[in-house]
Design a protein around this motif. Structure first.
Motif, short mmCIF file in Angstrom:
data_model
loop_
_atom_site.label_atom_id
_atom_site.label_comp_id
_atom_site.label_asym_id
_atom_site.label_seq_id
_atom_site.Cartn_x
_atom_site.Cartn_y
_atom_site.Cartn_z
N GLY A 190 2.72 0.23 3.05
CA GLY A 190 1.95 -0.47 4.14
C GLY A 190 1.76 -2.14 3.54
O GLY A 190 1.93 -2.21 2.45
N ARG A 191 1.23 -2.73 4.41
CA ARG A 191 1.20 -4.11 3.94
C ARG A 191 -0.27 -4.62 4.69
O ARG A 191 -0.62 -4.34 5.75
N LEU A 192 -0.96 -5.30 3.78
CA LEU A 192 -2.39 -5.99 4.22
C LEU A 192 -2.48 -7.22 4.01
O LEU A 192 -1.71 -7.82 3.07
N PRO A 222 -6.15 -6.48 8.03
CA PRO A 222 -4.73 -6.38 8.26
C PRO A 222 -3.97 -7.67 8.30
O PRO A 222 -4.39 -8.74 8.42
N ALA A 223 -2.74 -7.49 8.00
CA ALA A 223 -1.90 -8.66 7.78
C ALA A 223 -1.85 -9.69 8.86
O ALA A 223 -1.85 -10.91 8.69
N LEU A 246 -10.47 -3.66 4.39
CA LEU A 246 -8.93 -3.61 4.70
C LEU A 246 -8.76 -4.74 5.60
O LEU A 246 -9.34 -4.76 6.72
N SER A 295 -2.71 -0.05 7.68
CA SER A 295 -1.93 -1.17 6.75
C SER A 295 -0.33 -0.71 7.19
O SER A 295 0.89 -1.47 6.64
N ARG A 296 -0.28 0.53 8.30
CA ARG A 296 1.27 0.70 8.66
C ARG A 296 1.92 1.40 7.71
O ARG A 296 3.18 1.14 7.71
N VAL A 328 1.05 -1.15 0.01
CA VAL A 328 0.02 0.07 0.17
C VAL A 328 0.90 1.38 -0.15
O VAL A 328 1.64 1.62 0.86
N TRP A 334 -7.24 -6.87 0.23
CA TRP A 334 -7.76 -5.61 -0.02
C TRP A 334 -9.05 -5.91 -0.78
O TRP A 334 -8.75 -6.68 -1.89
N ILE A 340 -6.29 4.50 6.26
CA ILE A 340 -5.48 3.54 5.46
C ILE A 340 -4.20 3.50 5.89
O ILE A 340 -3.70 2.03 6.00
#
Length: 225
Positions: free
Chosen positions: A198-200, A214-215, A212, A177-178, A107, A203, A173
């Motif tokens: 960011g990482r998810l 989260p991972a 979204l 997603s950090r 992201v 999505w 967002i």
């Protein structure tokens, strides 16, 4: 008699002109669709000529593309919905519902509008190297940039979506997603810090909203599948 001869000659000239114009138009069309008549830097002499496609061809999904919503139709625990969806129907991975589903995407949250594709080249290259879809979130995206992202998504070159979102949604967002928002100056520098992405786990979006996941909400096996 003279009048007949004149008419025959005029008719012959008209037919010749029409045939000549048709041949000329065909030759021009072939030249436009063919490779340039010049050497291409760094292209081996024995390499095949590059193929060129029309915009209509570029926006046609490959026959191997398949809808994915049926395989990803559930939300994992921790999924959050935000009030912003993908910016174009061309980003949909499920053409029946107009939904885009991306697993384990990167992201990129942009501060300020995206005016040129050059701003996104480092992000696109990073996504390709990582074999990950890319979500680009920005307050605005220039039409030609959006078109480039659409074609890349349609052809599967860089799967992903572009999302137009206001400050509040972009902040949400980024938090989920950090991601670290990247301003225009940094994007134009030609380098994007990998830590800014960011990482998810997943999505899922429509034209009006996005979900979204989260991972940490999916198992490693689900994220990798």
């Amino acid at each position: 008699m003279v009048m007949v001869v004149v008419l025959v000659v005029a008719l012959a000239l008209t037919v010749y002109g029409a045939l000549h114009d048709r041949a000329l138009n065909r030759r021009r069309a072939a030249e436009m669709l063919g490779p340039p008549a010049r050497d291409i830097p760094n292209l081996p002499s024995d390499a095949p000529s590059p193929a060129y496609v029309t915009e209509a061809q570029a926006r046609r999904r490959p026959e191997t593309a398949r809808d994915t919503l049926g395989e990803r139709d559930r939300d994992a625990e921790g999924t959050v919905e935000v009030a912003a969806g993908h910016a174009s129907a061309d980003f949909a991975t499920d053409t029946r519902t107009g939904t885009a589903v991306l697993d384990a995407p990167l992201v990129l949250v942009c501060e300020g509008g995206v005016g040129t594709i050059r701003e996104l080249l480092p992000a696109l290259e990073h996504a390709i190297r990582a074999s990950r879809p890319l979500v680009v979130v920005a307050p605005s995206i220039a039409p030609d940039v959006l078109g480039t992202l659409e074609v890349n998504a349609i052809q599967g070159l860089v799967p992903g979506v572009a999302v137009l979102a206001d400050d509040a949604v972009r902040a949400e967002i980024a938090s989920l997603s950090r991601a670290v928002p990247v301003d225009a100056t940094d994007r134009r520098s030609g380098w994007t810090d990998p830590a800014a992405f960011g990482r998810l786990a997943r999505w899922t979006s429509t034209r009006t909203s996005s979900r979204l996941t989260p991972a940490a909400s999916l198992s490693s096996a689900e994220v990798a599948e």
